[in-house]
Design a protein around this motif. Structure first.
Motif, PDB file in Angstrom:
ATOM      1  N   GLN A 285       0.840  -1.193   0.000  1.00  0.00           N
ATOM      2  CA  GLN A 285       0.000   0.000   0.000  1.00  0.00           C
ATOM      3  C   GLN A 285       0.877   1.245   0.000  1.00  0.00           C
ATOM      4  O   GLN A 285       1.971   1.244   0.564  1.00  0.00           O
ATOM      5  N   ARG A 287       1.128   5.313   1.092  1.00  0.00           N
ATOM      6  CA  ARG A 287       0.532   6.179   2.110  1.00  0.00           C
ATOM      7  C   ARG A 287       1.194   7.553   2.057  1.00  0.00           C
ATOM      8  O   ARG A 287       2.376   7.663   1.702  1.00  0.00           O
ATOM      9  N   GLY A 379      -2.347   4.352  10.434  1.00  0.00           N
ATOM     10  CA  GLY A 379      -2.203   4.851   9.073  1.00  0.00           C
ATOM     11  C   GLY A 379      -0.831   5.443   8.818  1.00  0.00           C
ATOM     12  O   GLY A 379      -0.241   5.235   7.757  1.00  0.00           O
ATOM     13  N   GLY A 382       1.772   2.635   8.574  1.00  0.00           N
ATOM     14  CA  GLY A 382       1.588   1.677   7.497  1.00  0.00           C
ATOM     15  C   GLY A 382       1.171   0.305   7.963  1.00  0.00           C
ATOM     16  O   GLY A 382       1.458  -0.692   7.294  1.00  0.00           O
ATOM     17  N   LEU A 391      -7.102   2.695   4.965  1.00  0.00           N
ATOM     18  CA  LEU A 391      -5.651   2.720   4.809  1.00  0.00           C
ATOM     19  C   LEU A 391      -5.242   2.550   3.358  1.00  0.00           C
ATOM     20  O   LEU A 391      -4.214   3.058   2.928  1.00  0.00           O
ATOM     21  N   TYR A 394      -4.597   6.152   0.327  1.00  0.00           N
ATOM     22  CA  TYR A 394      -3.588   6.920   1.052  1.00  0.00           C
ATOM     23  C   TYR A 394      -3.926   8.396   1.116  1.00  0.00           C
ATOM     24  O   TYR A 394      -3.546   9.089   2.049  1.00  0.00           O
ATOM     25  N   TRP A 397      -5.439  10.195   4.233  1.00  0.00           N
ATOM     26  CA  TRP A 397      -4.703  10.496   5.452  1.00  0.00           C
ATOM     27  C   TRP A 397      -4.171  11.925   5.472  1.00  0.00           C
ATOM     28  O   TRP A 397      -3.650  12.369   6.483  1.00  0.00           O
TER      29      TRP A 397
END
Length: 604
Positions: A285, A287, A379, A382, A391, A394, A397
């Motif tokens: 993912q 972020r 978040g 990670g 989450l 991204y 956030w």
């Protein structure tokens, strides 16, 4: 004849009656492949209806289990099953390498040659018991020594008698999960009929025990790291973002937006042997993290240093360049293992028992202490748990909660030093080796006047004998004094002491020691508005010891006359009573208290 022989055939397994009235069924199950002990399957049948029939059924069931192990569906060994499983395992290179090493060291030597279907739960229990006994799998009978290296060497205090140490519970759990995955695939492939690992319990999962550094320890780590500004910026970012080691090594300038104060983590660097590979993050993912104002300034200063180095070498710092790199153009990332080793050495130097991953715990702990909700903390770090759907997006956030998190953590960070500490100041405060300690001692001799300008220090062999040091150590101390400008002369000549400015660490102390000088200045120029460090440089490039003076630039004539007096006194070779000699000198005046700008006086 055949029937007679069949009647005399020894029956497999026994059924014995116990004093309590229960029946005990015993069947020989072969030899344990790990411990080498006799393996017997036992089952007790309590008194009750049809007790004999139930005991006979139990004996038949145990015999079938033994026959299944002795004659499994396939003749493939556990080594072959593990090899096939590792070929199909889809994990990262580092994880795959760790699993392979675990199997090579702790599983294959005991069970690798056994048929995969013949390995039962009891054999696995014996394997786990062996792993809990000694990670080196010693025999336990003969005395042995754990040597510091496998090469030929002279033993010293690092070669010690062997002491059994169990394998860590977390490592045994990893081995358990690998075996369970291999046997699960084996059942699916019809290599074995049952997965014996499901009947074995791994060690209990150890309770969470994060040990982040305290605020005081974090301040010590940062103060030590700031001696190298690039290294200090990296440790600062570890603390404020809580990012993983590989993620910061893979960070590029195109992922940093200093105007909006955000940082995007997209990739990670992993080490496969000696090769470095760039891959997705651990949770696959991306972020985006908000940065506090101080962290933005840290990155901005770091960017300016990188651009200055690139310009000096005639290369370009492109947006795709790595933020932290040893290459001037940022074309190569840092090696994650080297980052961990450098941090560990720094912690040992400070007497702290901590490692790099604890900075993630530090970041999480400080965020929670600042009142940030756990979901936002997950978040930023990670973690795949704490709201998986949110989450994965991204961009969500970059929010008010995340900004509060960044500001809260930034307000709890220790202050950065005002500027870089010079090498000579660092060695003066904390010499780290025999070479540096000797260089500081010799420097103090020069500053105290024990060795005058133009004189010579003791010979190398003399100093080596007096201090009990190797001549090479004394040579290296002399080279350090050359770098500082204390020693001058051609490389093959005996070095002599040159003019060296005395450093001023405490303005108040110097001014107090020179009270008469202060009163004289105040009588000429009035109350002092600023203090200045004055250094006189002669026509041959030599510098004379620095003096601390107080004065006001609003009275340049009076201040100039005072500086001329300092220059005349500081040059012991000057015999001219007039001012004609001043044209050959340069007097640098640097403010050390006050807001005046640095100036240089020249007369001629």
């Amino acid at each position: 004849m055949t029937r007679a022989k069949a009647g005399r055939r020894r029956q497999r397994g026994t059924i014995d009656r116990l004093p309590s009235g229960a029946l005990r069924v015993r069947v020989y199950g072969g030899q344990d492949p790990v411990s080498g002990k006799r393996n017997t399957l036992v089952e007790v049948i309590e008194p009750g209806p049809r007790q004999e029939a139930r005991a006979e059924a139990a004996r038949t069931r145990l015999l079938n289990a033994v026959d299944e192990q002795r004659s499994p569906r396939t003749s493939a060994t556990l080594d072959q099953l593990l090899d096939r499983y590792l070929e199909t395992l889809d994990v990262g290179a580092t994880t795959h390498r760790a699993y392979t090493r675990y199997l090579e060291l702790h599983v294959r030597p005991f069970l690798g040659r056994a048929k995969a279907g013949a390995v039962g739960a009891e054999a696995l229990d014996s394997l786990y018991a062996e792993l809990r006994r000694c990670r080196d799998h010693c025999s336990g009978s003969a005395k042995r020594v754990d040597h510091r290296t496998s090469r030929d060497h002279e033993c010293d205090d690092r070669c010690r008698p062997h002491r059994c140490r169990p394998l860590a519970p977390a490592t045994i759990r990893h081995i358990h999960f690998v075996l369970n995955g291999a046997y699960s695939r084996g059942v699916r492939w019809r290599w074995v009929s049952v997965n014996p690992v499901q009947f074995v319990s791994p060690p209990a999962k150890p309770p969470p025990d994060p040990q982040p550094p305290s605020a005081a320890e974090a301040a010590r780590l940062l103060n030590e790291a700031w001696r190298d500004l690039d290294w200090g910026a990296l440790i600062w970012l570890f603390m404020t973002t809580g990012a993983r080691r590989g993620e910061l090594c893979a960070l590029r300038w195109s992922n940093v937006d200093l105007d909006s104060g955000t940082l995007t983590i997209r990739r990670a660097i992993v080490q496969d042997g000696r090769a470095l590979q760039e891959k997705d993050t651990k949770t696959h993912q991306q972020r985006r993290l908000a940065l506090d104002a101080e962290t933005v300034e840290v990155l901005r200063d770091h960017r300016e240093r990188c651009e200055e180095r690139a310009r000096a070498l005639g290369v370009e710092l492109r947006p795709e360049a790595f933020v932290f790199s040893l290459a001037p153009d940022g074309s190569a990332s840092l090696v994650p293992g080297s980052v961990t080793q450098r941090y560990s050495r720094m912690a040992v130097r400070l007497g702290l028992d901590t490692h790099l991953h604890n900075l993630r715990h530090y970041s999480a702990t400080e965020l929670i202490a600042a009142g940030v909700d756990v979901r936002t903390v997950a978040g930023r770090l990670g973690h795949s748990g704490g709201g998986v759907t949110t989450l994965r997006v991204y961009a969500a956030w970059v929010s008010e909660a995340d900004q509060r998190a960044a500001s809260g953590l930034g307000s709890r960070m220790p202050e950065r030093p005002a500027g870089p500490v010079s090498d000579i100041e660092r060695v003066r405060r904390e010499p780290r080796s025999a070479r540096e300690r000797l260089a500081v001692e010799l420097l103090e001799r020069v500053e105290s006047g024990a060795v005058s300008v133009g004189g010579h220090l003791p010979a190398v062999k003399t100093l080596a004998t007096q201090k009990g040091l190797a001549p090479s150590t004394v040579h290296r101390a002399f080279e350090l004094l050359r770098e500082w400008g204390v020693l001058v002369g051609a490389p093959r000549e005996r070095p002599k002491v040159g003019a060296f400015p005395r450093p001023v660490d405490d303005v108040g102390a110097v001014a107090t020691d020179d009270g008469a000088h202060r009163r004289q200045i105040e009588s000429e120029v009035g109350p002092a508005e600023s203090y200045f460090s004055v250094v006189v440089r002669g026509p041959d490039g030599s510098r004379y010891p620095a003096r601390v003076v107080a004065g006001s630039l609003e009275h340049p004539g009076t201040f100039r006359a005072h500086l001329l007096g300092i220059a005349r006194v500081e040059d012991p070779r000057n015999t001219d009573a007039g001012d004609s000699w001043v044209g050959q000198y340069e007097i640098a005046v640097v403010p050390i208290v006050g807001k005046a700008e640095p100036i240089v006086f020249r007369w001629g």
